[in-house]
Design an enzyme around this catalytic site. Structure first.
Site, PDB file in Angstrom:
ATOM      1  CG  LEU A  57     -39.452  21.640  35.947  1.00  0.00           C
ATOM      2  CD1 LEU A  57     -40.277  22.904  35.721  1.00  0.00           C
ATOM      3  CD2 LEU A  57     -38.091  21.760  35.265  1.00  0.00           C
ATOM      4  NE  ARG A  90     -46.293  26.937  48.443  1.00  0.00           N
ATOM      5  CZ  ARG A  90     -46.863  26.792  47.236  1.00  0.00           C
ATOM      6  NH1 ARG A  90     -48.160  26.932  47.102  1.00  0.00           N
ATOM      7  NH2 ARG A  90     -46.138  26.511  46.165  1.00  0.00           N
ATOM      8  N   GLY A 136     -38.292  30.544  38.343  1.00  0.00           N
ATOM      9  CA  GLY A 136     -39.587  30.087  37.864  1.00  0.00           C
ATOM     10  C   GLY A 136     -39.489  28.794  37.061  1.00  0.00           C
ATOM     11  CG  ASN A 191     -50.898  23.439  34.573  1.00  0.00           C
ATOM     12  OD1 ASN A 191     -50.775  22.407  33.915  1.00  0.00           O
ATOM     13  ND2 ASN A 191     -49.877  24.208  34.932  1.00  0.00           N
ATOM     14  CB  SER A 217     -34.084 -18.654  85.979  1.00  0.00           C
ATOM     15  OG  SER A 217     -35.078 -19.321  85.245  1.00  0.00           O
ATOM     16  CB  ALA A 224     -31.531 -20.829  88.927  1.00  0.00           C
TER      17      ALA A 224
HETATM   18  C1  UD1 Z   1     -47.224  25.017  39.434  1.00  0.00           C
HETATM   19  C2  UD1 Z   1     -47.846  25.562  38.155  1.00  0.00           C
HETATM   20  C3  UD1 Z   1     -49.355  25.580  38.317  1.00  0.00           C
HETATM   21  C4  UD1 Z   1     -49.861  24.185  38.613  1.00  0.00           C
HETATM   22  C5  UD1 Z   1     -49.140  23.592  39.816  1.00  0.00           C
HETATM   23  C6  UD1 Z   1     -49.480  22.134  39.920  1.00  0.00           C
HETATM   24  C7  UD1 Z   1     -46.250  27.182  37.169  1.00  0.00           C
HETATM   25  C8  UD1 Z   1     -45.902  28.592  37.001  1.00  0.00           C
HETATM   26  N1  UD1 Z   1     -47.347  26.904  37.911  1.00  0.00           N
HETATM   27  O1  UD1 Z   1     -47.510  25.910  40.483  1.00  0.00           O
HETATM   28  O2  UD1 Z   1     -49.984  26.084  37.124  1.00  0.00           O
HETATM   29  O3  UD1 Z   1     -51.263  24.227  38.833  1.00  0.00           O
HETATM   30  O4  UD1 Z   1     -47.714  23.699  39.683  1.00  0.00           O
HETATM   31  O5  UD1 Z   1     -48.965  21.559  41.093  1.00  0.00           O
HETATM   32  O6  UD1 Z   1     -45.566  26.319  36.637  1.00  0.00           O
HETATM   33  N2  UD1 Z   1     -39.348  24.698  40.351  1.00  0.00           N
HETATM   34  C9  UD1 Z   1     -38.073  24.767  39.876  1.00  0.00           C
HETATM   35  N3  UD1 Z   1     -37.514  25.997  39.673  1.00  0.00           N
HETATM   36  C10 UD1 Z   1     -38.179  27.148  39.892  1.00  0.00           C
HETATM   37  C11 UD1 Z   1     -39.507  27.060  40.375  1.00  0.00           C
HETATM   38  C12 UD1 Z   1     -40.075  25.817  40.599  1.00  0.00           C
HETATM   39  O7  UD1 Z   1     -37.415  23.762  39.654  1.00  0.00           O
HETATM   40  O8  UD1 Z   1     -37.606  28.212  39.663  1.00  0.00           O
HETATM   41  C13 UD1 Z   1     -39.941  23.361  40.599  1.00  0.00           C
HETATM   42  C14 UD1 Z   1     -40.297  23.125  42.048  1.00  0.00           C
HETATM   43  O9  UD1 Z   1     -39.225  22.493  42.734  1.00  0.00           O
HETATM   44  C15 UD1 Z   1     -41.516  22.207  41.964  1.00  0.00           C
HETATM   45  C16 UD1 Z   1     -42.117  22.538  40.602  1.00  0.00           C
HETATM   46  O10 UD1 Z   1     -41.143  23.252  39.882  1.00  0.00           O
HETATM   47  O11 UD1 Z   1     -41.167  20.838  41.989  1.00  0.00           O
HETATM   48  C17 UD1 Z   1     -43.389  23.378  40.735  1.00  0.00           C
HETATM   49  O12 UD1 Z   1     -43.088  24.553  41.482  1.00  0.00           O
HETATM   50  P1  UD1 Z   1     -44.100  25.101  42.565  1.00  0.00           P
HETATM   51  O13 UD1 Z   1     -43.531  26.322  43.158  1.00  0.00           O
HETATM   52  O14 UD1 Z   1     -44.569  24.044  43.459  1.00  0.00           O
HETATM   53  O15 UD1 Z   1     -45.301  25.558  41.587  1.00  0.00           O
HETATM   54  P2  UD1 Z   1     -46.800  25.838  41.964  1.00  0.00           P
HETATM   55  O16 UD1 Z   1     -46.917  27.191  42.562  1.00  0.00           O
HETATM   56  O17 UD1 Z   1     -47.333  24.702  42.744  1.00  0.00           O
HETATM   57 CA    CA Z   2     -46.534  22.705  43.418  1.00  0.00          CA
END
Ligand code: UD1
Ligand code: CA
Length: 462
Positions: free
Chosen positions: A8, A15, A77, A169, A403, A421
């Site tokens: 993902l 951030r 998500g 997690n 030089s 030179a």
């Molecule tokens: C997520 C986990 C959390 C875990 C943490 C570890 C969920 C809901 N939460 O939180 O439990 O402790 O990672 O680092 O999964 N992404 C998508 N599509 C989306 C949203 C996110 O592709 O709609 C991808 C982001 O690009 C990223 C990854 O998923 O690479 C995680 O997303 P991020 O927003 O960083 O999740 P966390 O809030 O860190």
């Molecule tokens: Ca993350």
């Protein structure tokens, strides 16, 4: 059972405060997602899908050919993103394993992933957890009285007791395909962020009486990058791994914390690296070479036994037993043959220095060929640019360039020739000749005494 991988990486990474998509940020020579895919490679997945969204082009440019991509149009998500990934995975059987992981975890190791995907047949899912001193920002692992994992609660949805849990997690899971697909259908977006959380799958599976196994990892392995300071921390850890690997292979490092070597760089055993050295891209360092202090080299070769210090090398090829620096700049197309030397305050570009040729001090050599054993005197300039076009300077073997010679290109200096030179050489010089171009020296006798007398007379008048 075959393993399929979904990474993902659709999030923008707000951030990070950066225009670049989060997973396209570099750390120790690879993008974040590049490191993740490196860790995945040894488990030899049947196929790998990377889910992209924000700035997908900027990410997909860096992906290896065997990886397919899927686009998540709206970032609803991690649960939703996983569904997008599933749709793009062809040829799934119900009992196959699906490894889901996030693209922002560059410190994952193949060892951990291998352990994770060894999922027993009666286990619906395995997930990586870790106990952190500071679990801020991570989803917390909630266990029941018998120590079984029952759910993951995202930080923003935690009550005070849940927030105090140190086990988090990691965001790396091995699911049985059919259970992942079924459970995802039951995930809602009824939470603090109105997102479809992949983590809800855990509670759903447990609620259905399915077996779930946590797999413990070190805090380091599971670091997820969300901000620039975390990126810097991860870079340091990744660099330490690369340097450790190099030192174990026989590379000597004076102070590994101040040596920055991309994972793509090859350093042969017996090389000696001093602090302040940056080796990037397709750079190669031969056995017994001494590099540093303070060298930046990208896409360059440093031959065995060569010494390079306080220097910048970009697309340069330095042969064996050469000497570079201190304070030299080797620009693209610089080729130094065995035993040649480019010394202090010398800049080279698109130039070949034959074996044993030397430019020890204060020179610019561009668009030139310098023959073997030729000596380039201090202050020599190849005047290669007339304001419109670049021209070539060809210098033969065993030539002595005096030089401060200006070589106005196009110009050719024959083998064994000498330039006086301070000469401005505009015409070709024949083999073995001396070319000298300067007005004859004039001597005015008694000048200083007459001047002193004039000054004294002037003072007496005042
Ligand atoms: C997520 C986990 C959390 C875990 C943490 C570890 C969920 C809901 N939460 O939180 O439990 O402790 O990672 O680092 O999964 N992404 C998508 N599509 C989306 C949203 C996110 O592709 O709609 C991808 C982001 O690009 C990223 C990854 O998923 O690479 C995680 O997303 P991020 O927003 O960083 O999740 P966390 O809030 O860190
Ligand atoms: Ca993350």
């Amino acid at each position: 059972m075959p393993t399929h991988v979904i990474v993902l990486a659709a999030g923008k990474g707000k951030r990070m405060m950066s225009d670049l998509p989060k997973v396209a940020h570099m750390a120790a020579g690879r993008t974040l997602i590049g490191w993740v895919l490196e860790a995945v490679r040894p488990i030899e997945p049947a196929n790998t899908v990377v889910v992209l969204g924000h700035g997908s082009g900027l990410v997909s440019d860096h992906l290896p050919a065997e990886v397919t991509t899927a686009i998540q149009e709206q970032q609803l998500g991690t649960g939703h993103a996983t569904r997008v990934g599933l749709d793009a995975l062809g040829g799934l059987a119900p009992d196959d394993t699906i490894l889901v992981l996030y693209g922002d975890m560059p410190l994952l190791t193949p060892e951990l992933l291998t352990r994770l995907v060894e999922r027993p047949d009666d286990v619906a899912a395995r997930m990586v957890t870790s106990v952190l001193d500071d679990p801020t920002g991570y989803g917390r692992i909630v266990r029941d009285d018998s120590d079984n994992v029952v759910e993951v609660v995202e930080e923003r949805d935690c009550d005070a007791a849940e927030r105090a849990i140190g086990e988090v997690n990691a965001g790396v899971y091995a699911f049985r395909a059919k259970d992942l697909i079924d459970a995802l259908a039951g995930v809602s977006n009824d939470n603090a962020q109105s997102e479809y959380y992949l983590t809800d799958v855990v509670g759903i599976l447990v609620g259905r009486g399915q077996r779930l196994q946590p797999v413990a990892a070190t805090p380091q392995e599971v670091i997820g990058i969300n901000s620039q300071d975390q990126l810097a921390q991860a870079r340091a850890l990744l660099q330490a791994r690369t340097n450790q690997r190099l030192m174990e292979s026989g590379v000597w490092m004076l102070d590994p914390d101040r040596i920055y070597v991309d994972d793509s760089v090859i350093v042969e055993p017996g090389a000696r690296i001093y602090p302040g050295v940056h080796l990037e891209g397709e750079t190669k360092v031969g056995a017994g070479a001494q590099v540093g202090p303070d060298v930046f080299a990208i896409d360059s070769t440093i031959g065995a036994g060569s010494t390079v210090w306080y220097a910048v090398l970009r697309g340069a090829i330095v042969g064996d037993n050469c000497e570079i620096g201190p304070f030299a700049s080797l620009r693209p197309g610089s080729v130094l043959e065995r035993g040649s030397k480019v010394g202090t305050f010398v800049e080279t570009k698109n130039v070949t220095l034959g074996q044993g040729a030397k430019a020890p001090h204060l020179s610019y050599l561009g668009d030139a060929k310098v023959g073997a054993r030729t000596n380039i005197g201090a202050g020599t300039v190849t005047c290669n640019y007339d304001g419109y076009e670049k021209h070539e300077t060809v210098i033969g073997e065993d030539v002595f360039i005096g030089s401060d010679t200006m070589l106005v290109a196009p110009v050719t200096i024959g083998d064994g020739a000498v330039t006086g030179a301070g000469s401005v050489i505009t015409d070709d010089v024949e083999e073995g000749a001396l070319a000298i171009e300067r007005t004859e020296q004039r001597e005015v006798r008694g000048y200083s005494q007459r001047r002193a007398a004039r000054q004294a007379a002037k003072k007496a008048e005042d």
